[in-house]
Design a protein around this motif. Structure first.
Motif, PDB file in Angstrom:
ATOM      1  N   PRO A 174       0.817  -1.224   0.000  1.00 36.07           N
ATOM      2  CA  PRO A 174       0.000   0.000   0.000  1.00 36.07           C
ATOM      3  C   PRO A 174       0.851   1.276   0.000  1.00 36.07           C
ATOM      4  O   PRO A 174       1.970   1.291   0.494  1.00 36.07           O
ATOM      5  CB  PRO A 174      -0.807  -0.096   1.296  1.00 36.07           C
ATOM      6  CG  PRO A 174      -0.319  -1.278   2.035  1.00 36.07           C
ATOM      7  CD  PRO A 174       0.609  -2.054   1.192  1.00 36.07           C
ATOM      8  N   THR A 175       0.294   2.315  -0.579  1.00 40.16           N
ATOM      9  CA  THR A 175       0.896   3.639  -0.558  1.00 40.16           C
ATOM     10  C   THR A 175       0.440   4.337   0.714  1.00 40.16           C
ATOM     11  O   THR A 175      -0.750   4.358   1.015  1.00 40.16           O
ATOM     12  CB  THR A 175       0.400   4.455  -1.772  1.00 40.16           C
ATOM     13  OG1 THR A 175       0.547   3.662  -2.949  1.00 40.16           O
ATOM     14  CG2 THR A 175       1.189   5.749  -1.919  1.00 40.16           C
ATOM     15  N   GLN A 176       1.385   4.905   1.445  1.00 37.00           N
ATOM     16  CA  GLN A 176       1.062   5.575   2.714  1.00 37.00           C
ATOM     17  C   GLN A 176       1.203   7.076   2.537  1.00 37.00           C
ATOM     18  O   GLN A 176       2.288   7.558   2.233  1.00 37.00           O
ATOM     19  CB  GLN A 176       2.073   5.143   3.776  1.00 37.00           C
ATOM     20  CG  GLN A 176       1.851   3.785   4.354  1.00 37.00           C
ATOM     21  CD  GLN A 176       1.311   3.914   5.772  1.00 37.00           C
ATOM     22  OE1 GLN A 176       0.226   3.435   6.054  1.00 37.00           O
ATOM     23  NE2 GLN A 176       2.043   4.591   6.639  1.00 37.00           N
ATOM     24  N   LEU A 177       0.140   7.797   2.773  1.00 37.37           N
ATOM     25  CA  LEU A 177       0.182   9.259   2.633  1.00 37.37           C
ATOM     26  C   LEU A 177       0.016   9.906   3.998  1.00 37.37           C
ATOM     27  O   LEU A 177      -1.005   9.704   4.661  1.00 37.37           O
ATOM     28  CB  LEU A 177      -0.957   9.729   1.724  1.00 37.37           C
ATOM     29  CG  LEU A 177      -1.083   9.054   0.363  1.00 37.37           C
ATOM     30  CD1 LEU A 177      -2.283   9.621  -0.390  1.00 37.37           C
ATOM     31  CD2 LEU A 177       0.181   9.251  -0.439  1.00 37.37           C
ATOM     32  N   THR A 178       0.994  10.706   4.415  1.00 41.30           N
ATOM     33  CA  THR A 178       0.873  11.363   5.717  1.00 41.30           C
ATOM     34  C   THR A 178       0.029  12.635   5.630  1.00 41.30           C
ATOM     35  O   THR A 178      -0.432  13.139   6.644  1.00 41.30           O
ATOM     36  CB  THR A 178       2.253  11.742   6.272  1.00 41.30           C
ATOM     37  OG1 THR A 178       2.900  12.584   5.304  1.00 41.30           O
ATOM     38  CG2 THR A 178       3.101  10.506   6.506  1.00 41.30           C
ATOM     39  N   ARG A 179      -0.183  13.153   4.435  1.00 44.77           N
ATOM     40  CA  ARG A 179      -0.963  14.383   4.211  1.00 44.77           C
ATOM     41  C   ARG A 179      -0.409  15.567   5.016  1.00 44.77           C
ATOM     42  O   ARG A 179      -1.155  16.419   5.476  1.00 44.77           O
ATOM     43  CB  ARG A 179      -2.455  14.170   4.553  1.00 44.77           C
ATOM     44  CG  ARG A 179      -3.085  13.011   3.807  1.00 44.77           C
ATOM     45  CD  ARG A 179      -4.597  13.028   3.813  1.00 44.77           C
ATOM     46  NE  ARG A 179      -5.192  13.386   5.069  1.00 44.77           N
ATOM     47  CZ  ARG A 179      -5.213  12.610   6.144  1.00 44.77           C
ATOM     48  NH1 ARG A 179      -4.676  11.397   6.104  1.00 44.77           N
ATOM     49  NH2 ARG A 179      -5.779  13.037   7.244  1.00 44.77           N
ATOM     50  N   LEU A 192      -3.444   3.630   0.678  1.00 43.85           N
ATOM     51  CA  LEU A 192      -3.976   3.309  -0.649  1.00 43.85           C
ATOM     52  C   LEU A 192      -3.501   1.932  -1.080  1.00 43.85           C
ATOM     53  O   LEU A 192      -2.298   1.691  -1.180  1.00 43.85           O
ATOM     54  CB  LEU A 192      -3.487   4.339  -1.671  1.00 43.85           C
ATOM     55  CG  LEU A 192      -3.715   5.816  -1.335  1.00 43.85           C
ATOM     56  CD1 LEU A 192      -3.132   6.676  -2.449  1.00 43.85           C
ATOM     57  CD2 LEU A 192      -5.186   6.105  -1.155  1.00 43.85           C
ATOM     58  N   THR A 207      -3.232   8.221   5.185  1.00 45.10           N
ATOM     59  CA  THR A 207      -4.145   7.639   4.210  1.00 45.10           C
ATOM     60  C   THR A 207      -3.465   6.416   3.610  1.00 45.10           C
ATOM     61  O   THR A 207      -2.325   6.491   3.194  1.00 45.10           O
ATOM     62  CB  THR A 207      -4.426   8.645   3.078  1.00 45.10           C
ATOM     63  OG1 THR A 207      -4.758   9.900   3.657  1.00 45.10           O
ATOM     64  CG2 THR A 207      -5.543   8.161   2.177  1.00 45.10           C
ATOM     65  N   ILE A 214      -2.275  12.767  -6.032  1.00 45.26           N
ATOM     66  CA  ILE A 214      -1.578  11.531  -6.389  1.00 45.26           C
ATOM     67  C   ILE A 214      -2.497  10.765  -7.312  1.00 45.26           C
ATOM     68  O   ILE A 214      -3.720  10.797  -7.130  1.00 45.26           O
ATOM     69  CB  ILE A 214      -1.277  10.677  -5.139  1.00 45.26           C
ATOM     70  CG1 ILE A 214      -0.129  11.279  -4.359  1.00 45.26           C
ATOM     71  CG2 ILE A 214      -0.940   9.268  -5.508  1.00 45.26           C
ATOM     72  CD1 ILE A 214       0.529  10.294  -3.426  1.00 45.26           C
TER      73      ILE A 214
END
Lengths: 389, 389
Positions: A297-302, B300, B298, A310
């Motif tokens: 999975p791609t982890q986004l901290t925002r 993904l 988040t 993205i």
């Protein structure tokens, strides 16, 4: 059809069986006759691109692969884990031909002028099913190689060249002026480096190995950041500040790299702004994921305000979006630069049967720098060699 | 300036101190005189929107908040965790006024015709610093409320109404025909529901509580999916298939909800397509994150092909993008629908001092359905009541 063309030829097929087993084998298929606008290509070289591997192996566990059958007609089978099966539901039971692009000799041509003009010429094609001895394609889909160009030099004329051109065009269309690229020491990454150098586009290269860092620096890259180094975030932020890059193309996909890039972009942008905004900077920061070297999975901290995006990026829809005239313009750039900007190199050649051998798969399947192979369907099953260029 | 306007007024300020302490207090500020194009508004109602809470509390640990000072002039302090400090670097040491929007009476007006026309009128303003007793604003920034409308009924005339209109406009501009919304039982979510119902736009509401599901169903919502229910994925996929929604606005941000929505969108799209594509469907699926109810990362899974995007969505840049004429058109829609489509309701009223009391913060700070409060700066420090409408 010339006498020398056989009635049948081999074609590599990948089958996902309902019992969760992948089966890759060589099928005997009838060699078709060209229609008026078609040409028959004897395929002489077809690269194994990362974009081919998904269709070829469908997420099967290749460490458990078994090869049966004869040397001429091997059959590779491998179990498919539960998690990998769901996205394959649409192809269960349908043996699929593989090979996005390649090049070869036109051995038969239809009656139209366009087809006849290609008779006896070496052409590059992005038609799918190129891991075949013979491939029938529309004449309009062929890129005629300059006379004397060996097929192997034109085998990768489409995907990597059009992808790097597409990245640069996307940058311009979306209002950015510099680029970030991950897995930057790949064949594609080096090509992007040559293109950007030629067009004076600042490029920030991200790699994860010291050797790749040195490879790119020795090739003249101005910005190379190693994501495995402790000082990565600081170095990347500096490079982004200097280049003003707010668009990245990411081949990795999984993990936190895309999010780290956005974080550093925001830091670079904010460092040039005096005022505080609780929503972060107003400068849009974008990462397009075009590969999946890390399938996790791609982890986004925002942690980069609200002006970010993205998304997936894929060549074919991009080409549809820009339209045929623009595609033709980009293709002519490729043809003119096949020996220079858009040149590819391979770690070795494989016959169709050789491509099914576990030791070969272990090399070309890992998608590491310097491990790109090319399938040469005209080779016999025992042929194939490494380090060809 | 009329005699009854005092020389000074109170203004709520939020300060991030270098010692990692948040300090929220009431500052005495000079009440300014309007310039030619300006009006002075006596603020009578200013809502506490989720978008205000970030500036107000800056990620401080409110469970450790302490209130000192007097009843009239309380001072709230709370520690700021290490992780929350970095994005606050730009505001350390600068006490910031808070309150994105509100409404009140024009008690003084500049010499211009536009300003004079507002004298004695009740207006709505989105000017920032609305948690103040008096606020000087440009006349052009005011939305004059219909005669007889109490300020509290116009206090939320901008952010929620323009946000839901912005969502619908974004949907149209980007070629979608239906919407998905998360945290759908919020004030904003119910407003979006009324807007979509009026404009015949299919809307898929996602909530996470049974009570919210019932609330929306009783309000006539056609599609309500509970993300806490075991059958969520199947129900959402069905709703997406029926509505054709390929665009979601997500107020949650963290966790896997955005990715789940993309997964279900892809499943819904693929179920209408017979052919297999290893890159997934060609239909673009988009999630815009406009809130951050879950501040965690988040996640993904990228199990939805390549035609997808996720990004931040913020009202102000959107309004800048569409331009003043379009903004004016949307504002007139709001004015016409303040008592119907764009009506807001509040769980209670707070004085400026009352907004700094921990028990009040515990209620309005949790951003749960039915816990929206409005600050009424004309109330004395001991006033304030709940369940006002």
């Amino acid at each position: 059809m010339p006498e020398e063309t056989p009635a049948e030829g081999l074609q590599l097929r990948s089958l996902v069986r309902a019992d969760q087993v992948l089966e890759v084998f060589l099928e005997t298929v009838t060699v078709p006759e060209p229609g008026p606008d078609e040409v028959l290509v004897r395929v002489e070289a077809a690269p194994v691109n990362p974009s081919d591997l998904g269709l070829l192996f469908g997420g099967a566990d290749l460490t458990a692969a078994v090869v049966t059958g004869s040397a001429e007609r091997p059959v590779l089978t491998a179990p498919i884990p539960d998690a990998a099966m769901r996205p394959l539901a649409g192809r269960v039971g349908a043996p699929m031909p593989v090979g996005n692009e390649g090049a070869g000799l036109v051995v038969a041509a239809g009656s139209s002028a366009a087809a006849q003009a290609l008779a006896g010429k070496t052409v590059a094609v992005a038609g799918g099913a190129m891991y075949s001895q013979y491939r029938l394609v529309n004449a309009a889909a062929c890129l005629q190689l300059p006379d004397g160009t060996p097929a192997i030099d034109g085998a990768s004329s489409f995907i990597n060249p059009m992808t790097v051109l597409g990245m640069v065009e996307t940058m311009r269309m979306e209002g950015h002026t510099a680029l970030v690229h991950t897995a930057a020491a790949s064949n594609l990454g080096q090509m992007l480096g040559r293109l950007c150098a030629g067009e004076q586009i600042p490029l920030v290269n991200i790699v994860r190995k010291q050797a790749d860092e040195e490879l790119l620096r020795s090739a003249g890259a101005g910005y190379v950041c190693n994501s495995a180094a402790p000082e990565f975030a600081g170095q990347l932020t500096d490079a982004l500040r200097e280049t003003g890059a707010t668009l990245a193309f990411d081949a990795v996909g999984g993990g936190s790299l895309a999010s780290q890039i956005l974080t550093c972009m925001e830091a670079a942008v904010s460092s040039r702004s005096a005022s505080y905004s609780r929503y972060g900077s107003a400068v849009h920061k974008q990462v397009y994921i075009y590969g999946s070297l890390d399938r996790g999975p791609t982890q986004l901290t925002r942690t980069y305000g609200m002006a970010w995006g993205i998304g997936g990026w894929l060549l074919t829809p991009f080409l549809q979006k820009i339209g045929p005239a623009e595609v033709a313009r980009l293709r002519s750039k490729v043809a003119a630069g096949l020996a220079t900007t858009f040149a590819s190199s391979y770690a070795g050649q494989l016959s169709l049967a050789g491509a099914l051998q576990p030791d070969a798969i272990a090399r070309y399947g890992r998608m590491a720098t310097g491990s790109k192979f090319v399938i040469v369907p005209t080779l016999g099953p025992d042929s194939g060699r490494g380090e060809c260029r």
